[in-house]
Motif scaffolding. Structure first.
Motif, PDB file in Angstrom:
ATOM      1  N   PRO A   1      -3.575  14.600  -2.427  1.00 20.50           N
ATOM      2  CA  PRO A   1      -4.943  14.177  -1.684  1.00 20.50           C
ATOM      3  C   PRO A   1      -5.973  13.675  -2.386  1.00 20.50           C
ATOM      4  CG  PRO A   1      -4.444  16.557  -1.960  1.00 20.50           C
ATOM      5  CD  PRO A   1      -3.263  16.034  -2.512  1.00 20.50           C
ATOM      6  N   ILE A   2      -6.061  13.847  -3.587  1.00 21.92           N
ATOM      7  CA  ILE A   2      -7.152  13.319  -4.437  1.00 21.92           C
ATOM      8  C   ILE A   2      -7.051  11.810  -4.724  1.00 21.92           C
ATOM      9  CG2 ILE A   2      -7.725  15.460  -5.492  1.00 21.92           C
ATOM     10  CD1 ILE A   2      -6.597  14.638  -7.992  1.00 21.92           C
ATOM     11  N   ILE A   3      -5.825  11.178  -4.397  1.00 19.25           N
ATOM     12  CA  ILE A   3      -5.668   9.854  -4.592  1.00 19.25           C
ATOM     13  C   ILE A   3      -6.199   9.294  -3.439  1.00 19.25           C
ATOM     14  CG2 ILE A   3      -4.266   7.997  -5.142  1.00 19.25           C
ATOM     15  CD1 ILE A   3      -2.778   9.871  -7.203  1.00 19.25           C
ATOM     16  N   LEU A   4      -6.893   8.554  -3.075  1.00 17.64           N
ATOM     17  CA  LEU A   4      -7.450   8.124  -1.620  1.00 17.64           C
ATOM     18  C   LEU A   4      -6.762   6.950  -1.232  1.00 17.64           C
ATOM     19  CD1 LEU A   4     -11.360   9.143  -1.754  1.00 17.64           C
ATOM     20  CD2 LEU A   4      -9.362  10.602  -1.379  1.00 17.64           C
ATOM     21  N   GLU A   5      -6.306   5.939  -2.209  1.00 17.62           N
ATOM     22  CA  GLU A   5      -5.698   4.887  -2.023  1.00 17.62           C
ATOM     23  C   GLU A   5      -4.848   4.541  -3.259  1.00 17.62           C
ATOM     24  OE1 GLU A   5      -6.418   0.575   0.549  1.00 17.62           O
ATOM     25  OE2 GLU A   5      -8.036   1.772  -0.526  1.00 17.62           O
ATOM     26  N   ARG A   6      -3.538   3.982  -2.972  1.00 20.71           N
ATOM     27  CA  ARG A   6      -2.635   3.635  -3.928  1.00 20.71           C
ATOM     28  C   ARG A   6      -2.305   2.142  -3.716  1.00 20.71           C
ATOM     29  NH1 ARG A   6       1.561   7.870  -6.468  1.00 20.71           N
ATOM     30  NH2 ARG A   6      -0.056   7.988  -7.923  1.00 20.71           N
ATOM     31  N   LEU A   7      -2.346   1.251  -4.665  1.00 18.85           N
ATOM     32  CA  LEU A   7      -2.038  -0.284  -4.354  1.00 18.85           C
ATOM     33  C   LEU A   7      -1.199  -0.649  -5.258  1.00 18.85           C
ATOM     34  CD1 LEU A   7      -5.461  -1.709  -3.286  1.00 18.85           C
ATOM     35  CD2 LEU A   7      -3.669  -0.732  -1.705  1.00 18.85           C
TER      36      LEU A   7
ATOM     37  N   VAL B   1       1.237  -3.981 -11.213  1.00 18.54           N
ATOM     38  CA  VAL B   1       0.077  -3.061 -11.394  1.00 18.54           C
ATOM     39  C   VAL B   1      -0.105  -1.910 -10.382  1.00 18.54           C
ATOM     40  CG1 VAL B   1      -2.401  -2.911 -11.261  1.00 18.54           C
ATOM     41  CG2 VAL B   1      -1.398  -4.733 -12.801  1.00 18.54           C
ATOM     42  N   LEU B   2       0.126  -0.813 -10.680  1.00 22.45           N
ATOM     43  CA  LEU B   2      -0.289   0.131  -9.772  1.00 22.45           C
ATOM     44  C   LEU B   2      -1.569   0.744  -9.935  1.00 22.45           C
ATOM     45  CD1 LEU B   2       1.112   1.950  -7.515  1.00 22.45           C
ATOM     46  CD2 LEU B   2       1.467   3.649  -9.230  1.00 22.45           C
TER      47      LEU B   2
ATOM     48  N   THR C   1       0.859  -1.087  -0.127  1.00 21.88           N
ATOM     49  CA  THR C   1       0.107  -0.018   0.011  1.00 21.88           C
ATOM     50  C   THR C   1       1.035   1.458   0.147  1.00 21.88           C
ATOM     51  OG1 THR C   1      -1.688  -1.187   1.116  1.00 21.88           O
ATOM     52  CG2 THR C   1      -1.533   1.084   1.260  1.00 21.88           C
ATOM     53  N   VAL C   2       0.707   2.044  -1.119  1.00 23.29           N
ATOM     54  CA  VAL C   2       1.722   2.968  -1.330  1.00 23.29           C
ATOM     55  C   VAL C   2       1.190   4.479  -0.724  1.00 23.29           C
ATOM     56  CG1 VAL C   2       3.252   4.080  -3.134  1.00 23.29           C
ATOM     57  CG2 VAL C   2       2.524   1.704  -3.295  1.00 23.29           C
ATOM     58  N   PRO C   3       1.824   5.099   0.354  1.00 23.31           N
ATOM     59  CA  PRO C   3       1.537   6.254   0.456  1.00 23.31           C
ATOM     60  C   PRO C   3       1.330   7.442  -0.764  1.00 23.31           C
ATOM     61  CG  PRO C   3       2.970   5.515   1.821  1.00 23.31           C
ATOM     62  CD  PRO C   3       3.286   4.783   0.648  1.00 23.31           C
ATOM     63  N   SER C   4       0.420   8.153  -0.817  1.00 24.43           N
ATOM     64  CA  SER C   4       0.291   9.167  -2.074  1.00 24.43           C
ATOM     65  C   SER C   4       0.334  10.620  -1.371  1.00 24.43           C
ATOM     66  CB  SER C   4      -0.765   8.940  -2.766  1.00 24.43           C
ATOM     67  OG  SER C   4      -1.284   9.988  -3.880  1.00 24.43           O
ATOM     68  N   ASP C   5       1.085  11.323  -1.995  1.00 26.24           N
ATOM     69  CA  ASP C   5       1.426  12.550  -1.578  1.00 26.24           C
ATOM     70  C   ASP C   5       0.265  13.565  -2.434  1.00 26.24           C
ATOM     71  OD1 ASP C   5       2.361  12.904  -3.945  1.00 26.24           O
ATOM     72  OD2 ASP C   5       4.133  13.506  -3.461  1.00 26.24           O
TER      73      ASP C   5
ATOM     74  N   PHE D   1       6.689   8.885 -13.018  1.00 24.61           N
ATOM     75  CA  PHE D   1       7.366   8.885 -11.505  1.00 24.61           C
ATOM     76  C   PHE D   1       7.958   7.251 -11.200  1.00 24.61           C
ATOM     77  CE2 PHE D   1       2.837   7.992 -10.985  1.00 24.61           C
ATOM     78  CZ  PHE D   1       2.935   6.995 -10.110  1.00 24.61           C
ATOM     79  N   GLU D   2       8.681   7.260 -10.286  1.00 26.27           N
ATOM     80  CA  GLU D   2       9.204   5.962  -9.800  1.00 26.27           C
ATOM     81  C   GLU D   2       8.980   5.546  -8.558  1.00 26.27           C
ATOM     82  OE1 GLU D   2      13.532   6.824 -10.175  1.00 26.27           O
ATOM     83  OE2 GLU D   2      13.583   6.266 -12.309  1.00 26.27           O
TER      84      GLU D   2
END
Length: 254
Positions: free
Chosen positions: A85-91, A102-103, A79-83, A129-130
């Motif tokens: 705020p409009i991306i509520l979850e990033r997996l 798959v991101l 589970t990847v932290p997103s900087d 981005f990486e």
């Protein structure tokens, strides 16, 4: 000796091609009864600020739940932290047997325009981005090999004019699972200089079984027509809409 060296070179080249790391970036605009021009769904799955229960994310055939629970081909590894705020979850998911990642990004449903334009600009090779995963550096956004959009077709509700690069270093494959996506997205996709391997001609339910089937075909290096057929078969299996109708729903290329 020259023949042996040539054979070794061919084998090594083939192995490198097969084992090459590939990345897929999926943009999901969460279903939102209030902020999108959709036929309302039950409140619990139509809250665009609640990814856990959202129709296109945490619900039964949402991207998160389907890839995490309903398929054995993919494993949730981070589970990847997103900087943003409009991306509520990033997996981040990894294929069980292949070096493919798959991101998946769950965008706030109220920000569907941002989600749409970020997808289109990434399809144009922008917003790269990486991400680090153990010893690997993975490229996403415009650095992805395949990009997909899942959700309501916001271009039916608003105009979008993102800025595009006039030249691209490579043509990226894309999937757009939304109602009438070919009709509404085609002008933008042409400007983005992307290759639509799967999009739609009519109303549809943009659920993750279709996405998974299309990705399977892409991984197998199938043609657009073969991926189209995979999507139709999967859609018919889950929607019971008739294979003829499902085949008419999906198309590939321009």
């Amino acid at each position: 000796m020259k023949i042996i060296i040539s054979l070794i070179t061919i084998v090594l080249s083939s192995f490198a091609a097969v084992s090459q790391t590939k990345t897929i970036h999926v943009f999901v605009a969460l279903c939102d009864n209030i902020h999108q021009g959709i036929v309302p769904v039950p409140d619990k799955i139509g809250n665009g600020q609640d990814p856990k229960n959202n129709l296109y994310w945490g619900a039964g055939y949402g991207v998160k739940n389907f890839f995490k629970v309903k398929t054995k081909d993919w494993q949730l590894i981070q589970t990847v932290p997103s900087d943003d705020p409009i991306i509520l979850e990033r997996l981040l998911f990894k294929h069980i047997t292949k070096d493919i990642y798959v991101l998946a990004d769950a965008y706030d449903g109220a920000k569907i325009k941002d989600c749409t334009e970020n997808f289109l600009r990434s399809a144009n090779g922008q917003l790269s981005f990486e991400l680090k995963e153990k010893s690997k550096t993975l490229d996403f956004g415009g650095g992805s090999d395949l990009l997909a959009y899942v959700g309501h077709n916001g271009l039916m509700d608003f105009e979008s004019n993102p800025s595009y690069q006039e030249s691209v270093t490579k043509i990226r494959d894309i999937i757009i699972l939304a109602c009438y996506s070919k009709r509404y997205f085609e002008p933008q996709v042409r400007k983005a200089k992307a290759n639509p391997i799967l999009w739609t001609t009519h109303l549809m339910a943009p659920e993750a079984y279709t996405l998974k089937s299309a990705i399977d075909g892409w991984i197998a290096n199938e043609s657009g027509e073969q991926i189209d057929e995979r999507a139709a078969q999967s859609y018919h299996t889950y929607q019971k809409c008739g294979i003829r109708g499902a085949r008419n729903l999906f198309t590939t290329g321009f």
